[in-house]
Design an enzyme around this catalytic site. Structure first.
Site, PDB file in Angstrom:
ATOM      1  N   CYS A 138      -9.224   0.759   5.726  1.00 24.09           N
ATOM      2  CA  CYS A 138      -8.863   0.120   6.997  1.00 24.09           C
ATOM      3  C   CYS A 138      -7.385   0.429   7.194  1.00 24.09           C
ATOM      4  O   CYS A 138      -6.534  -0.138   6.508  1.00 24.09           O
ATOM      5  CB  CYS A 138      -9.097  -1.387   6.976  1.00 24.09           C
ATOM      6  SG  CYS A 138      -8.405  -2.162   8.463  1.00 24.09           S
ATOM      7  N   CYS A 141      -5.455  -2.934   8.691  1.00 23.26           N
ATOM      8  CA  CYS A 141      -5.250  -4.172   7.919  1.00 23.26           C
ATOM      9  C   CYS A 141      -6.113  -4.140   6.669  1.00 23.26           C
ATOM     10  O   CYS A 141      -5.812  -3.410   5.739  1.00 23.26           O
ATOM     11  CB  CYS A 141      -5.486  -5.396   8.783  1.00 23.26           C
ATOM     12  SG  CYS A 141      -6.970  -5.329   9.813  1.00 23.26           S
ATOM     13  N   SER A 142      -7.178  -4.913   6.640  1.00 29.99           N
ATOM     14  CA  SER A 142      -7.980  -4.977   5.412  1.00 29.99           C
ATOM     15  C   SER A 142      -9.456  -5.197   5.721  1.00 29.99           C
ATOM     16  O   SER A 142     -10.144  -5.890   4.990  1.00 29.99           O
ATOM     17  CB  SER A 142      -7.459  -6.093   4.513  1.00 29.99           C
ATOM     18  OG  SER A 142      -7.520  -7.325   5.222  1.00 29.99           O
ATOM     19  N   CYS A 143      -9.950  -4.632   6.851  1.00 31.49           N
ATOM     20  CA  CYS A 143     -11.355  -4.809   7.217  1.00 31.49           C
ATOM     21  C   CYS A 143     -12.247  -4.246   6.107  1.00 31.49           C
ATOM     22  O   CYS A 143     -12.094  -3.096   5.705  1.00 31.49           O
ATOM     23  CB  CYS A 143     -11.643  -4.136   8.553  1.00 31.49           C
ATOM     24  SG  CYS A 143     -10.671  -4.872   9.885  1.00 31.49           S
TER      25      CYS A 143
HETATM   26 CO   LIG Z   1      -8.625  -4.342   9.004  1.00 31.29          CO
END
Ligand SMILES: [Co+2]
Length: 192
Positions: free
Chosen positions: A98, A101-103
Site C-alpha cells: 500500500c 498507508c497500510s491497506c
Molecule cells: Co493504505
C-alpha cells in the site's frame, strides 16, 4: 491518562459518533468489526491457499472473488472491502504494497506487520522490488516477471503463491502449516 491519550480518545469518539449519525456504521457494528479483526490471523489466508492448492473449483472461486472464497470457509467478511487474489505462476510473481498507508487484507491476514507500514517498504517495493525481495531472502530468476500491486482502501489484495515442490500427497492441514504471512504478500515463497 496523558493529554495525548485524552485527545485521541476524543477524536475516536467524534469519528464514531459521526459514522453513526451518517448511518455508515453503528457502534455495535464497529465493535463487532474490531472483534473480528482482532481474531483474524495469517492462518485464515493460509487455509484459503491450502484449499486452493488442493481443490481447483475453490481456486477458481478464490481468483474470481476472494471475499466469497473467504466466506466459503467461514471467514467473516461483512463490512470489508473487496478482496482480490493474485495468482503466482512460473512466469509471474506478485508483490503487494500500500503505497499510501497500510491497506491490508486484515480479514484474512490479521493486522499488517510493522515493515508493511514502513515508509521504506512502501517506497522501495515500487522503486526496487527485486532488491527488497532479496532482503527478505527471496531471489527471483530474471526470467520471472514481477508485478507490484497497490492495495487501497477500496480494494485489498493477497497473493496465491505457487505450491512448493516436495508437498505431493500432503493434506490440507499440512499445507496450511507451511504458508506464512509474507508468502501471501509476495515477499517470501512457501517452503516445504
Ligand atoms: Co493504505
Amino acid at each position: 491518562m496523558s493529554l495525548i491519550e485524552a485527545d485521541s480518545e476524543r477524536l475516536l469518539a467524534a469519528v464514531t459518533s459521526l459514522l453513526a449519525q451518517k448511518g455508515i456504521a453503528s457502534d455495535d457494528e464497529l465493535v463487532e468489526r474490531q472483534r473480528v479483526t482482532d481474531a483474524a490471523s495469517p492462518g485464515q489466508g493460509a487455509r484459503m491457499v491450502a484449499r486452493a492448492w488442493l481443490d481447483p473449483e475453490y481456486r477458481a472461486l478464490m481468483l474470481a472473488d476472494g471475499a466469497k472464497a473467504a466466506e466459503a470457509i467461514g471467514i467473516p467478511m461483512r463490512g470489508m472491502p473487496p478482496l482480490g487474489v493474485l495468482e503466482n505462476d512460473a512466469e509471474t510473481h506478485h508483490l503487494v504494497v500500500c503505497t499510501l498507508c497500510s491497506c491490508y487484507p486484515r480479514a484474512v491476514l490479521g493486522y499488517p506487520p510493522l515493515w508493511f507500514k514502513s515508509a521504506a517498504y512502501r517506497a522501495r517495493a515500487v522503486r526496487d522490488p527485486r532488491g527488497i525481495l532479496v532482503e527478505f531472502g527471496t531471489t527471483l530468476p530474471d526470467s520471472i516477471r514481477l508485478r507490484v500491486v497497490d492495495s487501497t482502501a477500496d480494494y485489498r489484495w493477497m497473493v496465491l503463491p505457487m505450491r512448493p515442490a516436495g508437498t505431493e500427497g500432503w493434506n490440507e492441514a499440512q499445507l496450511t502449516a507451511i504458508v506464512r504471512e509474507g508468502d501471501m504478500i509476495g515477499v517470501t515463497l512457501p517452503q516445504a
